[in-house]
Design an enzyme around this catalytic site. Structure first.
Site, PDB file in Angstrom:
ATOM      1  N   LEU A 307       0.862  -1.190   0.000  1.00 51.94           N
ATOM      2  CA  LEU A 307       0.000   0.000   0.000  1.00 51.94           C
ATOM      3  C   LEU A 307       0.895   1.235   0.000  1.00 51.94           C
ATOM      4  O   LEU A 307       1.979   1.204   0.597  1.00 51.94           O
ATOM      5  CB  LEU A 307      -0.875   0.015   1.251  1.00 51.94           C
ATOM      6  CG  LEU A 307      -1.931  -1.091   1.351  1.00 51.94           C
ATOM      7  CD1 LEU A 307      -2.657  -0.997   2.692  1.00 51.94           C
ATOM      8  CD2 LEU A 307      -2.928  -0.999   0.195  1.00 51.94           C
ATOM      9  N   ALA A 309       0.722   3.838   1.639  1.00 54.78           N
ATOM     10  CA  ALA A 309       0.990   4.300   3.017  1.00 54.78           C
ATOM     11  C   ALA A 309       2.190   3.574   3.628  1.00 54.78           C
ATOM     12  O   ALA A 309       2.826   4.096   4.546  1.00 54.78           O
ATOM     13  CB  ALA A 309      -0.250   4.081   3.883  1.00 54.78           C
ATOM     14  N   TYR A 364       3.687  -0.382  -9.266  1.00 53.64           N
ATOM     15  CA  TYR A 364       3.520  -1.174 -10.497  1.00 53.64           C
ATOM     16  C   TYR A 364       2.635  -0.426 -11.495  1.00 53.64           C
ATOM     17  O   TYR A 364       2.937  -0.358 -12.689  1.00 53.64           O
ATOM     18  CB  TYR A 364       2.893  -2.514 -10.107  1.00 53.64           C
ATOM     19  CG  TYR A 364       2.760  -3.525 -11.216  1.00 53.64           C
ATOM     20  CD1 TYR A 364       3.872  -4.156 -11.758  1.00 53.64           C
ATOM     21  CD2 TYR A 364       1.501  -3.880 -11.706  1.00 53.64           C
ATOM     22  CE1 TYR A 364       3.746  -5.113 -12.752  1.00 53.64           C
ATOM     23  CE2 TYR A 364       1.352  -4.841 -12.695  1.00 53.64           C
ATOM     24  CZ  TYR A 364       2.481  -5.453 -13.216  1.00 53.64           C
ATOM     25  OH  TYR A 364       2.345  -6.401 -14.206  1.00 53.64           O
ATOM     26  N   THR A 399       0.265 -17.671 -14.697  1.00 53.12           N
ATOM     27  CA  THR A 399       1.736 -17.799 -14.712  1.00 53.12           C
ATOM     28  C   THR A 399       2.222 -18.078 -13.294  1.00 53.12           C
ATOM     29  O   THR A 399       1.428 -18.080 -12.342  1.00 53.12           O
ATOM     30  CB  THR A 399       2.424 -16.497 -15.174  1.00 53.12           C
ATOM     31  OG1 THR A 399       2.132 -15.465 -14.227  1.00 53.12           O
ATOM     32  CG2 THR A 399       1.984 -16.069 -16.552  1.00 53.12           C
TER      33      THR A 399
HETATM   34  P1  NAD Z   1       7.576 -13.609 -14.561  1.00 53.53           P
HETATM   35  O1  NAD Z   1       7.964 -13.079 -13.229  1.00 53.53           O
HETATM   36  O2  NAD Z   1       7.139 -15.044 -14.667  1.00 53.53           O
HETATM   37  O3  NAD Z   1       8.777 -13.398 -15.618  1.00 53.53           O
HETATM   38  C1  NAD Z   1       9.466 -12.168 -15.733  1.00 53.53           C
HETATM   39  C2  NAD Z   1      10.859 -12.429 -16.287  1.00 53.53           C
HETATM   40  O4  NAD Z   1      11.537 -11.155 -16.356  1.00 53.53           O
HETATM   41  C3  NAD Z   1      11.694 -13.362 -15.396  1.00 53.53           C
HETATM   42  O5  NAD Z   1      12.293 -14.372 -16.185  1.00 53.53           O
HETATM   43  C4  NAD Z   1      12.733 -12.428 -14.803  1.00 53.53           C
HETATM   44  O6  NAD Z   1      13.981 -13.062 -14.532  1.00 53.53           O
HETATM   45  C5  NAD Z   1      12.858 -11.356 -15.891  1.00 53.53           C
HETATM   46  N1  NAD Z   1      13.436 -10.116 -15.358  1.00 53.53           N
HETATM   47  C6  NAD Z   1      13.091  -9.469 -14.211  1.00 53.53           C
HETATM   48  N2  NAD Z   1      13.899  -8.397 -14.038  1.00 53.53           N
HETATM   49  C7  NAD Z   1      14.775  -8.363 -15.071  1.00 53.53           C
HETATM   50  C8  NAD Z   1      15.838  -7.512 -15.440  1.00 53.53           C
HETATM   51  N3  NAD Z   1      16.183  -6.469 -14.671  1.00 53.53           N
HETATM   52  N4  NAD Z   1      16.507  -7.777 -16.586  1.00 53.53           N
HETATM   53  C9  NAD Z   1      16.186  -8.843 -17.372  1.00 53.53           C
HETATM   54  N5  NAD Z   1      15.181  -9.687 -17.065  1.00 53.53           N
HETATM   55  C10 NAD Z   1      14.476  -9.456 -15.930  1.00 53.53           C
HETATM   56  O7  NAD Z   1       6.440 -12.627 -15.098  1.00 53.53           O
HETATM   57  P2  NAD Z   1       5.253 -12.871 -16.165  1.00 53.53           P
HETATM   58  O8  NAD Z   1       4.018 -13.181 -15.422  1.00 53.53           O
HETATM   59  O9  NAD Z   1       5.689 -13.773 -17.252  1.00 53.53           O
HETATM   60  O10 NAD Z   1       5.091 -11.381 -16.728  1.00 53.53           O
HETATM   61  C11 NAD Z   1       5.742 -10.891 -17.904  1.00 53.53           C
HETATM   62  C12 NAD Z   1       5.324  -9.439 -18.138  1.00 53.53           C
HETATM   63  O11 NAD Z   1       3.902  -9.355 -18.237  1.00 53.53           O
HETATM   64  C13 NAD Z   1       5.732  -8.502 -17.009  1.00 53.53           C
HETATM   65  O12 NAD Z   1       6.105  -7.247 -17.571  1.00 53.53           O
HETATM   66  C14 NAD Z   1       4.454  -8.369 -16.196  1.00 53.53           C
HETATM   67  O13 NAD Z   1       4.428  -7.169 -15.474  1.00 53.53           O
HETATM   68  C15 NAD Z   1       3.413  -8.405 -17.301  1.00 53.53           C
HETATM   69  N6  NAD Z   1       2.079  -8.808 -16.819  1.00 53.53           N
HETATM   70  C16 NAD Z   1       1.823 -10.057 -16.322  1.00 53.53           C
HETATM   71  C17 NAD Z   1       0.531 -10.370 -15.900  1.00 53.53           C
HETATM   72  C18 NAD Z   1       0.160 -11.755 -15.360  1.00 53.53           C
HETATM   73  O14 NAD Z   1      -1.004 -11.980 -15.056  1.00 53.53           O
HETATM   74  N7  NAD Z   1       1.091 -12.684 -15.263  1.00 53.53           N
HETATM   75  C19 NAD Z   1      -0.486  -9.423 -15.961  1.00 53.53           C
HETATM   76  C20 NAD Z   1      -0.200  -8.162 -16.442  1.00 53.53           C
HETATM   77  C21 NAD Z   1       1.090  -7.865 -16.885  1.00 53.53           C
END
Ligand code: NAD
Length: 458
Positions: A307, A309, A364, A399
């Site tokens: 949050l 806060a 986020y 995921t």
């Molecule tokens: P995840 O956590 O399973 O995978 C993210 C990947 O990004 C990981 O392999 C991680 O090692 C890599 N990563 C993180 N920081 C990094 C960095 N500094 N440099 C290089 N690689 C880095 O996440 P996901 O669920 O597959 O999500 C993928 C994208 O989709 C993200 O941008 C997430 O915000 C977005 N997203 C996901 C959802 C959902 O429901 N899963 C919903 C909305 C948006």
């Protein structure tokens, strides 16, 4: 079998009967894309009158659009009048010529007369014009009304059917590559989890692919965060569509990253995207190993929920650094290089949290709202060389990230959309692949939601 046990239960045997008797939500298993699958498994009804409706009907039915022979038509079984009792696989409503809300009754009621007989997983697509301040009030009312109808209809459909709209800017033809590309995407199973969305086509730019099954042939794509989840699926989907893929992730994920790169016959680049010189490293790797760079997918992302806060700099800063500051810096390096100029594509990963907001996710949402703003302002910097920047906003996707949500919250979150289920990583990947394709060259600075028409947000 889906990982969603509720979906499996309400679609099999005795538990299906019980769920029906109790009136519980019955999410339908969604049909997803397989190479060689026909575009539609049944007739398509094209409604609307005028030259645009005729041109779309001709194209869908297999008549060549022009003399180039490139666009041969899609060989669908096209009907022009509603025949109740017929089992339609799709309805296309061409409404570009409406000038008054009174004109919506005829096509909408014609569609209504066949809705009960739609095939499972049917598609409804509207093609319309944007309502602008320069339109007369009646015309703007009619055009904006289509938006309302579409979003409401999407909420009424069942059985995995979806409704989406293509909004073609005034002055752009309905047969522009991106208008046809978007229409085909929405009709196909590639858009299984895209529902209730209106995608704007703003220019004639782009080109129809020589092969609809391999639109990315000859293109080189970089996918960040490709070691797992959505990123791994994006890498596989872009490779399936013909691209050579560079898979990027942090060194700690090196083993999984190598496995993904091998699976797609691409290369792996271990790199933290927040590194000062990440853009240069990406470009150097792509050009030395594969000779060029055409597509960048900024998928790497993290959450540190709190949050506001209770927020701390340790929770705030990394989320903004990875999710939005890194893509900004990488884009800048690519644009400055002079080596990212052959109809390039930038695709950002936003989130429905960045549109509608989400409790506990101010950091986020700042980063994901940031991605939406970033692509909107980046697109104009790329149009001179046929490039685009767009974003995809996933809703609830199954995921490792969402598997950590407490069970009950997860069950509720899954049902809060018109398709009553979570999406799969491949659903996000299919949309990324579409935006990366030559046929999306006229889609500029948009954010397309892949959320099953999530109740949260627009
Ligand atoms: P995840 O956590 O399973 O995978 C993210 C990947 O990004 C990981 O392999 C991680 O090692 C890599 N990563 C993180 N920081 C990094 C960095 N500094 N440099 C290089 N690689 C880095 O996440 P996901 O669920 O597959 O999500 C993928 C994208 O989709 C993200 O941008 C997430 O915000 C977005 N997203 C996901 C959802 C959902 O429901 N899963 C919903 C909305 C948006």
């Amino acid at each position: 079998m889906s990982t969603d046990t509720y979906l499996n239960l309400v679609n099999s045997g005795v538990t299906k009967k019980i769920a029906t008797q109790l009136g519980l939500p019955r999410p339908a298993p969604l049909r997803r894309y397989r190479a060689g699958q026909p575009l539609l498994a049944g007739p398509v009804l094209v409604l609307g009158t005028g030259a645009d409706a005729d041109a779309v009907a001709r194209l869908l039915s297999g008549t060549s659009l022009d003399d180039t022979g490139l666009e041969r038509g899609w060989d669908l079984d096209v009907r022009r009048t509603a025949a109740p009792g017929e089992r339609h696989a799709a309805i296309v409503l061409v409404l570009t010529e409406v000038t008054h809300p009174d004109q919506l009754a005829e096509p909408m009621l014609a569609a209504a007369s066949v809705l009960k007989g739609l095939a499972p997983g049917a598609r409804i697509v509207t093609i319309s014009r944007p309502a602008g301040a320069e339109d007369g009030p009646a015309q703007a009312a009619a055009r904006q009304g289509i938006d309302g109808v579409l979003r409401s209809l999407a909420k009424e459909l069942r059985g995995g059917a979806t409704a989406n709209g293509v909004v073609v800017a005034d002055g752009v033809t309905v047969t522009a590559p991106s208008a046809l590309g978007a229409l085909r995407f929405f009709l196909s199973t590639r858009s299984a989890f895209v529902d209730g969305q209106l995608l704007h086509v703003d220019s004639e730019a782009g080109a129809l692919p020589a092969d609809w099954e391999r639109p990315l042939a000859g293109r080189v794509a970089v996918v960040t965060g490709a070691a797992r989840g959505i990123g791994a699926s994006i890498a596989k989907t872009l490779a399936r569509d013909g691209a050579t893929v560079v898979a990027v992730d942090v060194p700690a994920a090196g083993e999984q990253l190598a496995a993904v790169a091998n699976a797609v016959r691409g290369t792996a680049l271990q790199l933290d995207v927040t590194a000062e010189d990440a853009g240069q490293k990406i470009l150097e790797h792509a050009t030395t190993r594969h000779g060029r760079l055409d597509i960048v997918v900024h998928n790497a992302g993290i959450t540190r929920d709190k949050l506001l806060a209770n927020m701390t700099p340790e929770k705030w800063a990394p989320v903004l650094a990875v999710n939005v500051a890194a893509p900004l810096r990488i884009n800048e390096a690519l644009l400055e290089s002079g080596d990212f100029i052959d109809a390039p594509r930038i695709i950002g990963l936003a989130s429905t949290s960045g549109i509608a907001g989400n409790r506990g996710q101010t950091n986020y949402a700042a980063s994901k709202g940031g991605v939406i703003g970033m692509v909107r302002a980046t697109a104009p910097l790329l149009t001179a060389f046929g490039g685009t920047a767009n974003a995809v906003a996933p809703g609830f996707i199954e995921t490792e990230m969402t598997a950590r949500i407490p069970a009950l919250t997860r069950q509720v979150a899954r049902r809060l959309n018109s398709l009553q289920q979570g999406g799969q990583p491949v659903d996000v990947a299919e949309t990324v692949a579409f935006l990366a394709s030559p046929q999306a060259g006229g889609i500029l600075g948009q954010t397309l939601r892949v959320c099953g028409q999530n109740m949260v947000g627009q």
